[in-house]
Design an enzyme around this catalytic site. Structure first.
Site, PDB file in Angstrom:
ATOM      1  N   TYR A 153       2.154  33.788  17.282  1.00 39.13           N
ATOM      2  CA  TYR A 153       1.997  32.663  18.200  1.00 39.13           C
ATOM      3  C   TYR A 153       3.359  32.156  18.652  1.00 39.13           C
ATOM      4  O   TYR A 153       4.273  31.936  17.862  1.00 39.13           O
ATOM      5  CB  TYR A 153       1.220  31.519  17.542  1.00 39.13           C
ATOM      6  CG  TYR A 153       1.312  30.237  18.338  1.00 39.13           C
ATOM      7  CD1 TYR A 153       0.681  30.131  19.578  1.00 39.13           C
ATOM      8  CD2 TYR A 153       2.074  29.150  17.888  1.00 39.13           C
ATOM      9  CE1 TYR A 153       0.792  28.982  20.338  1.00 39.13           C
ATOM     10  CE2 TYR A 153       2.182  27.995  18.637  1.00 39.13           C
ATOM     11  CZ  TYR A 153       1.539  27.917  19.859  1.00 39.13           C
ATOM     12  OH  TYR A 153       1.650  26.775  20.613  1.00 39.13           O
ATOM     13  N   ASN A 171       8.959  21.967  18.604  1.00 44.24           N
ATOM     14  CA  ASN A 171       7.609  21.715  18.096  1.00 44.24           C
ATOM     15  C   ASN A 171       7.669  20.993  16.760  1.00 44.24           C
ATOM     16  O   ASN A 171       7.212  21.477  15.740  1.00 44.24           O
ATOM     17  CB  ASN A 171       6.893  23.067  17.955  1.00 44.24           C
ATOM     18  CG  ASN A 171       5.389  22.911  17.799  1.00 44.24           C
ATOM     19  OD1 ASN A 171       4.837  21.885  18.142  1.00 44.24           O
ATOM     20  ND2 ASN A 171       4.745  23.948  17.289  1.00 44.24           N
ATOM     21  N   GLN A 181       4.763 -31.432  -0.111  1.00 44.18           N
ATOM     22  CA  GLN A 181       4.592 -30.022   0.255  1.00 44.18           C
ATOM     23  C   GLN A 181       5.156 -29.789   1.656  1.00 44.18           C
ATOM     24  O   GLN A 181       4.713 -30.420   2.615  1.00 44.18           O
ATOM     25  CB  GLN A 181       3.108 -29.623   0.235  1.00 44.18           C
ATOM     26  CG  GLN A 181       2.485 -29.642  -1.146  1.00 44.18           C
ATOM     27  CD  GLN A 181       1.118 -28.970  -1.167  1.00 44.18           C
ATOM     28  OE1 GLN A 181       0.759 -28.312  -2.124  1.00 44.18           O
ATOM     29  NE2 GLN A 181       0.345 -29.139  -0.111  1.00 44.18           N
ATOM     30  N   ARG A 238       7.247 -23.271   3.081  1.00 42.85           N
ATOM     31  CA  ARG A 238       6.628 -23.088   1.765  1.00 42.85           C
ATOM     32  C   ARG A 238       6.108 -21.665   1.566  1.00 42.85           C
ATOM     33  O   ARG A 238       6.195 -21.095   0.473  1.00 42.85           O
ATOM     34  CB  ARG A 238       5.475 -24.093   1.615  1.00 42.85           C
ATOM     35  CG  ARG A 238       4.913 -24.157   0.229  1.00 42.85           C
ATOM     36  CD  ARG A 238       3.613 -24.951   0.063  1.00 42.85           C
ATOM     37  NE  ARG A 238       3.215 -25.809   1.158  1.00 42.85           N
ATOM     38  CZ  ARG A 238       1.951 -26.196   1.348  1.00 42.85           C
ATOM     39  NH1 ARG A 238       0.987 -25.787   0.544  1.00 42.85           N
ATOM     40  NH2 ARG A 238       1.643 -26.993   2.350  1.00 42.85           N
ATOM     41  N   ASN A 272       5.477  24.632  13.981  1.00 40.26           N
ATOM     42  CA  ASN A 272       4.334  25.537  13.860  1.00 40.26           C
ATOM     43  C   ASN A 272       4.594  26.775  14.723  1.00 40.26           C
ATOM     44  O   ASN A 272       5.061  26.635  15.859  1.00 40.26           O
ATOM     45  CB  ASN A 272       3.048  24.834  14.337  1.00 40.26           C
ATOM     46  CG  ASN A 272       1.858  25.773  14.335  1.00 40.26           C
ATOM     47  OD1 ASN A 272       1.476  26.284  13.292  1.00 40.26           O
ATOM     48  ND2 ASN A 272       1.273  26.000  15.496  1.00 40.26           N
ATOM     49  N   LYS A 319      17.361 -27.494  23.032  1.00 36.01           N
ATOM     50  CA  LYS A 319      16.050 -27.528  23.701  1.00 36.01           C
ATOM     51  C   LYS A 319      15.732 -26.196  24.371  1.00 36.01           C
ATOM     52  O   LYS A 319      14.662 -25.609  24.155  1.00 36.01           O
ATOM     53  CB  LYS A 319      16.014 -28.663  24.721  1.00 36.01           C
ATOM     54  CG  LYS A 319      14.676 -28.785  25.464  1.00 36.01           C
ATOM     55  CD  LYS A 319      14.755 -29.827  26.569  1.00 36.01           C
ATOM     56  CE  LYS A 319      14.710 -31.233  26.012  1.00 36.01           C
ATOM     57  NZ  LYS A 319      13.350 -31.605  25.543  1.00 36.01           N
ATOM     58  N   ASN A 338      -6.319  21.413  23.905  1.00 37.43           N
ATOM     59  CA  ASN A 338      -5.754  22.014  22.691  1.00 37.43           C
ATOM     60  C   ASN A 338      -5.162  20.898  21.829  1.00 37.43           C
ATOM     61  O   ASN A 338      -5.476  20.775  20.651  1.00 37.43           O
ATOM     62  CB  ASN A 338      -4.681  23.036  23.062  1.00 37.43           C
ATOM     63  CG  ASN A 338      -4.039  23.658  21.832  1.00 37.43           C
ATOM     64  OD1 ASN A 338      -4.728  24.169  20.963  1.00 37.43           O
ATOM     65  ND2 ASN A 338      -2.715  23.599  21.743  1.00 37.43           N
TER      66      ASN A 338
END
Length: 518
Positions: A65, A207, A285, A291, A321, A395, A426
């Protein structure tokens, strides 16, 4: 690029079959390390066995291939023997259709190093000469111009890597000392002979997952630094807001055993004096963005080991591949070009990084609002007296930070779920890993812009807090950080254009100039 004298002082990253780290690739990308192909005879013999095996198969009229067939869906097309040598050059030629911005020189060096790493594993059927050619280009500072767009991340990064393949053969263009030069001219002037690709070498170069993996290495390095820098900013935001150090108590965090989150809390304990929790009149808190900061930053901190594993496993893989097993003389057809692991890592990273931008944006909103900043001026303006009426402090900076945050959050949609069927069905399921990596880098860029704004903000906020609470004692770590920031950013008293300060902060962030936490 480094001068010859400088380059001799750099560390050398050796490319062979041993494992490389993210830091190896990042150091090569930023010119802090040289890339060197191993001269070990056993390594070179292992590389040669794969190429020699393919040569024998070809002589025996074997069907391979991408060597004696067309590519992808065209694998059923048999290539006449007298045209086999031309096939790899056609592969990079017809894939020369990328668009978008070119990868930066640093990103391109990372791509070349990542491809060299994969091919050096010895399972791609390439010649030692091909590996040496990549190494020569890196050494000479000849970097292919690689368009960033056009890869679906399976069959690997075909289109962007075609630009590397072409330059190895003296075609297309390169960066040389920041200037675009025709590759043929650049190679000739460097004394480098253009390569003539062997039968599988075009496929082996293209590839694979080198582009997404290289970008992921770069992203990891930046995200790792932001974990620490966001924590330092949070400590300074807590001081600005006259917050409570007891939110980061060691026993408190011992009962929720996420190690990354616990590490962030420990850094905050290191930065915040214990006495910060003791004064009377404090809100019991703090709001969530202070926190719960370890819980937000800790998500990314805890994910980083997983991201490292995924990225480094991909970096150290043979990911083209077919795989060529030269030792056992087998051609193994599979799909190692699929970039799913990188796609998932990048989609996850950009989500966690964008949450840092959102966290800091919320902290800034508290610091500039006189209703919530516990006694500091509106917009953290440093001006006093009659001129205070016409000065607006930070600001507009808060508006810009909010815009950058919104854009970062908008980009957190995962790329990997947008697979498309391509190439006559494919490539009918693809990773989108390269798009995910590019998105992640953009989210990192925007978040770094928010961080730059917050560095100016906490520098201003801590300065104002010490003006209000003159008995406030900063920890050694925060004292050192304030001194460093004060050297770059003057207090904002009379309104001034802050873009130069922001750009300087961005440069400091990207150079990772502040050493944060052991």
């Amino acid at each position: 690029m480094q001068s010859a004298d400088q380059s001799t002082k750099l560390r050398t990253v050796q490319f062979d079959r041993n494992r490389l780290s993210i830091e190896d690739i990042v150091d090569i990308a930023h010119g802090r390390a040289n890339a060197a192909l191993s001269a070990d005879p056993e390594f070179r013999a292992a590389i040669a066995r794969g190429a020699d095996f393919l040569d024998r198969l070809l002589r025996e009229d074997g069907t391979i291939y991408g060597v004696t067939t067309g590519y992808g869906d065209s694998c059923t097309v048999t290539v006449p023997a007298d045209l086999v040598a031309e096939l790899p050059h056609h592969l990079y030629t017809y894939h020369g259709c990328g668009l978008g911005e070119y990868l930066s020189p640093a990103q391109t060096r990372a791509v070349m190093a990542a491809r060299l790493a994969s091919l050096s594993k010895g399972f791609s059927g390439v010649s030692v000469e091909l590996l040496e050619q990549i190494s020569r280009l890196l050494e000479a500072g000849l970097l292919p111009l690689i368009p960033s767009e056009g890869s679906v991340g399976a069959s690997g990064d075909l289109t962007p890597l075609s630009y590397l393949a072409a330059v190895l053969c003296g075609e297309r263009e390169v960066w040389r000392d920041g200037v675009q030069v025709p590759a043929a001219q650049a190679l000739r002037e460097a004394g480098i002979t253009p390569l003539r690709l062997r039968p599988k070498e075009g496929l082996a170069i293209m590839n694979g997952t080198a582009v997404m993996t290289a970008l992921a290495c770069m992203a990891y390095d930046r995200a790792d630094y932001l974990v620490k820098l966001t924590t330092r900013i949070t400590a300074m935001a807590s001081v600005t807001l006259d917050g409570n150090a007891h939110h980061f108590d060691e026993v408190l965090f011992s009962v929720k055993p996420h190690p990354g989150m616990q590490g962030v809390a420990a850094w905050l304990r290191h930065d915040l004096p214990a006495g910060q929790a003791e004064r009377n009149g404090k809100r019991l808190q703090d709001r969530y963005s202070i926190r719960c900061a370890p819980h937000v930053i800790g998500v990314l901190a805890d994910a980083m080991p997983f991201f490292r594993q995924s990225i480094e496993n991909e970096l150290n893989s043979a990911n083209d591949n077919p795989i060529i097993d030269g030792d056992n003389e087998r051609v193994l057809h599979g799909g190692h070009f699929y970039g799913g692991h990188i796609a998932f890592a990048m989609d996850g990273m950009k989500n966690a990084v964008a949450n840092l931008a959102d966290l800091l944006d919320r902290q800034m909103a508290l610091m500039v609002d006189s209703r919530y900043n516990h006694g500091l001026p509106a917009n953290l303006s440093g001006m006093e007296g009659p001129r205070a009426a016409i000065n607006h402090g930070l600001k507009a900076l808060q508006i810009s930070a909010s815009a950058w945050t919104a854009e970062a959050l908008k980009l957190t949609m995962p790329a990997s779920v947008f697979s498309r069927s391509t190439e006559c069905h494919n490539q009918d399921k693809v990773s989108m890993g390269t798009i995910a990596a590019r998105d992640c880098l953009r989210v990192l860029e925007l978040t770094e812009q928010v961080v730059a704004a917050l560095l100016i903000t906490v520098r201003q906020g801590v300065w104002l807090r010490t003006r209000v609470n003159q008995d406030l004692q900063l920890s050694p770590a925060l004292t050192q950080m304030m001194e460093a920031l004060a050297g770059d950013v003057a207090p904002v008293q009379e309104d001034r254009r802050l873009e130069p300060d922001l750009r300087l902060m961005l440069e400091r962030i990207r150079q990772q100039e502040w050493k944060l936490y052991a």
